[in-house]
Design a protein around this motif. Sequence first.
Motif: not given
Length: 421
Positions: A1-27
């Motif tokens: 089963m997927a670890n929810k906390e790990m998924i959230k942490k990985a998402y936050e890191l990805a969010k930062e990487q995409y934000a650096a390119l001008g992409v809003d992952t929340e949008a």
Amino acid sequence: MANKEMIKKAYELAKEQYAALGVDTEAVLNKINEIKISLHCWQTDDVSGTENPDGQLSGGIQATGNYPGKARNITEIMADLEKVMSLLPGKQRVNVHALYGDFSDGAADRDAIEVKHFQGWIDWCKKQGVGMDFNGSFFSHPKADSGFTLSSKDEEVRKFWVEHLKRTREIAAEIGKQLESPCVLNTWIPDGSKDTPVDRNGMRSQLTKSLDEGFATEFPKEYMKDAVESKVFGIGAESMTVGSHDYYLGYAIKNNKMICLDNGHFHPTEVVGDKISSCLQFVDEVLLHVTRPVRWDSDHVVTLNEEVQLIASEIVRNDFIGRVNVGLDFFDASINRIGAYVVGTRATQKAFMIAMLEPTSTLVKYEENGQNFERLALLEELKTKPFGAVWDYYCLQEGVPVSEDYIAEIQAYEKEVLSKR
């Protein structure tokens, strides 16, 4: 089963990487649910239908394999679709062929089908909270055995299929009215010649006459939308297909119909992703049948490949989401059918998410400035960005299995349900 906390942490890191390119992952997470994919009911039972489940497929239709668990009736088809939808993020649609009606009160030939034969589907879709699309079934029928339906020079045969077209449009309009969502009615015929024909023009003139008759009645677009679908060739129609892309594109433009682009219906070097913006210069909307051709139109389960990615990218880059209707069209009888649905639909959804995570304005700026190296470099770097972390977080938010967790769910369904059929 997927670890929810790990998924959230990985998402936050990805969010930062995409934000650096001008992409809003929340949008992106908010926008991705605008993509509603129409799930084709015929993957549940290998295109057998409920009209005559033991009948022989014809008209270029062929499903290979004999994996156990095939749906045998409408109840099982609906149960399988419910299971599929429970494993997919977002809300989808359901696509039904005319040979999947409820004929428990008595058989009805294709020229006599009515809304009552599909009321069960409408009620079920309403209960599921999803829209419904519809298709005429111009194959697997004695009056299609000659290889010609709407283009037939036999007036009795031609009139039969014109009436079928009329009936399907009436049913589609009622579907859209009851569900308060436009029903896409797709018309595809298998008509063609195994060997070299002489009177191609005569056949196409017959098809035009039939379509004009079948489309004569106008229905409100908020209820139903017509689409016409081409094909390059098929089994038994290797030398000429009456409804070619050139034919239907011309007909669609002239008569304000949607053109259906099935990415398995063209020569291997033709790319449907390149056709979308061309067609939308001249028609209001297009319908897509997303599949995975192998050598030709063999309708394999969709995977996340370059062709599907280009289709999604073209739609997202040009803000065509409101003008493109996305459906699936494959039937694999060699593997677990529920698994085929989930893999194919998720692959299509992933393609759209990847497209939405692209810094399109930056890429267009590079292109317009002649900075082709920079464009190429950024496109390459995007391939290794952590898209998967955004996808997993999306699935977690939607309350569906994350990553490969859906495999165990399907295995359990096979053990508890499919294996007992």
